[in-house]
Design a protein around this motif. Sequence first.
Motif, PDB file in Angstrom:
ATOM      1  N   THR A 424       1.276  -3.774  51.161  1.00 21.58           N
ATOM      2  CA  THR A 424       2.819  -3.668  52.279  1.00 21.58           C
ATOM      3  C   THR A 424       3.778  -2.038  51.829  1.00 21.58           C
ATOM      4  N   ALA A 425       4.129  -2.021  50.929  1.00 23.87           N
ATOM      5  CA  ALA A 425       5.127  -1.898  50.301  1.00 23.87           C
ATOM      6  C   ALA A 425       4.145   0.327  50.393  1.00 23.87           C
ATOM      7  N   GLY A 426       2.808   0.261  50.223  1.00 25.89           N
ATOM      8  CA  GLY A 426       2.277   1.377  50.441  1.00 25.89           C
ATOM      9  C   GLY A 426       1.900   2.190  51.599  1.00 25.89           C
ATOM     10  N   LEU A 427       1.672   0.914  52.530  1.00 29.34           N
ATOM     11  CA  LEU A 427       1.476   1.872  54.165  1.00 29.34           C
ATOM     12  C   LEU A 427       2.838   2.093  54.224  1.00 29.34           C
ATOM     13  N   HIS A 428       4.352   1.225  53.579  1.00 27.67           N
ATOM     14  CA  HIS A 428       5.707   1.829  54.311  1.00 27.67           C
ATOM     15  C   HIS A 428       5.608   3.583  54.287  1.00 27.67           C
ATOM     16  N   GLN A 429       5.584   3.590  52.166  1.00 25.18           N
ATOM     17  CA  GLN A 429       5.687   5.007  51.716  1.00 25.18           C
ATOM     18  C   GLN A 429       4.763   5.899  52.277  1.00 25.18           C
ATOM     19  N   ILE A 430       3.474   5.672  53.368  1.00 26.73           N
ATOM     20  CA  ILE A 430       3.188   6.658  54.444  1.00 26.73           C
ATOM     21  C   ILE A 430       3.725   6.687  55.517  1.00 26.73           C
ATOM     22  N   GLY A 431       4.284   5.629  55.834  1.00 25.83           N
ATOM     23  CA  GLY A 431       5.581   5.675  57.129  1.00 25.83           C
ATOM     24  C   GLY A 431       6.407   6.506  56.882  1.00 25.83           C
TER      25      GLY A 431
END
Length: 484
Positions: A424-431
């Motif tokens: 999920t941290a990676g998804l937030h970095q995408i954001g």
Amino acid sequence: MAPPPVPRRIAISVALGTLLNPLNSSMIAVGLVALQGDFHVSLAQAAWLVSSFYLAASVAQPLMGRLADRFGPRRVYATGLCVVGATGVLVLLAPSYGWVVAARVLQAIGTSTAYPSGLALIRRLAGGRPPAGTLGLISAANTGSAAFGPVLGGLLVSVAGWRGIFAVNIPMAAAALVLALRWLPADPPAERRLTARELVRDLDLPAVGLFAVTMLVLLDFVLSLGGSPLWVLLVVLPLTIGQLIWHERNEPSPFLDVRALAGNRRLLGVLGQQTAVQAMFYLVFFGLPLWLQRVREFNPATAGLLMLPVSALAVVLTPVAATVIRRVGAGMSVLVGSLGLAIGAALLFTVGDDTGVLAILAVGAVIGLPVAFNNIGLQAGLYAATPTEQAGLAAGLFQTGRYVGAIVSTALLAALFDQGEYSTAGLHQIGLVILLVAAVLAAVAPLTPAPAGRHRPVPATGEPVTPARPDPVESPAGSDRAPA
């Protein structure tokens, strides 16, 4: 006097041909596992069906545009449809995996003729003002086919096996060809027939080869980021680009007129915006399903359904975006798209390991909202920034920007998901990345060409473009006309 509207049947005919490229680029995803089992190839080998399509299409799009400018868009468009149909037949008879890859490359080349040829034809008919209604129809067809490609592909694989993904192109290409021959106006007669030697010289094949090598180096470097990065390619890439520029500056009939491109800052700006917008779109389009499957452990079918709002809303809002362009201008459309992209990126920070399905669908819908405004806004900007005689080539480069954006997005995914460590941290970095890029896109959006109302781009001669009237036979009154 306003420029003539584009007849609706011409817009429909062009849209039917252009949707084949995004449809085939997305359908293949659901057929890789079945194909892998039939030919006993590794996943890496099967992935070449995706990579080869991207590589061939990124080179073929501007090349087909150049051919359309030189020999007539209707001829090139119809020839491409014949190639697409032939690849469907070839795959039905393919005895080995190598034949399938070869057919996939030919399929990419054939489907790459439609968009640049179609835009060149529309430009010839509509003149200087971007026909927002026509561009909107084409944009909706492309976005919708890309979104529903995996759904159609899954149905075809379950009924006819993986070969069905290729075979479906036979009736679709045939239908598009019949409509093209019936509805599209004939090309102007050529001044004279070129000899074989003149044709080869006019195509500037050395530059095409250098462009292909440049794209191959870029693709190889991006693919290497999933394992052991080939950093040496970062040295090779500027060398191939420099060689291409040097060759084209000394070529009397260049494939890529770098001097003209350098002098047309509006066109360069639109191409840059297109690459950035597509990179951010594919970052979500590829990244969110990976997170849904690897972190939330949804099955592929469910993940695909959860992604539908991203593209479905883009199709629904295309008429709204077309209206914005007609009334306020392309810059406002791109600004709305950029701000919407920023809001969608911010909402990704609210998504976590326990987020409900309805909330995920809502976030996907918000992310899908700006797609229509960005796509049709940038198409209108491309239309306005391009001289009539270079419409096909510019449209091809515009599509190449889409593929370059997709390639860049895969590199970003490899970095943000830490070499396969999905979180999920990676998804937030995408954001966060999308939010930053969206802010830049919003800042430059007012510079997008094509203001509201009549717009006459300045061609290479420096004189205003006089809108060309369609052939009276091809311009019936009433419901056959699309809003421009």
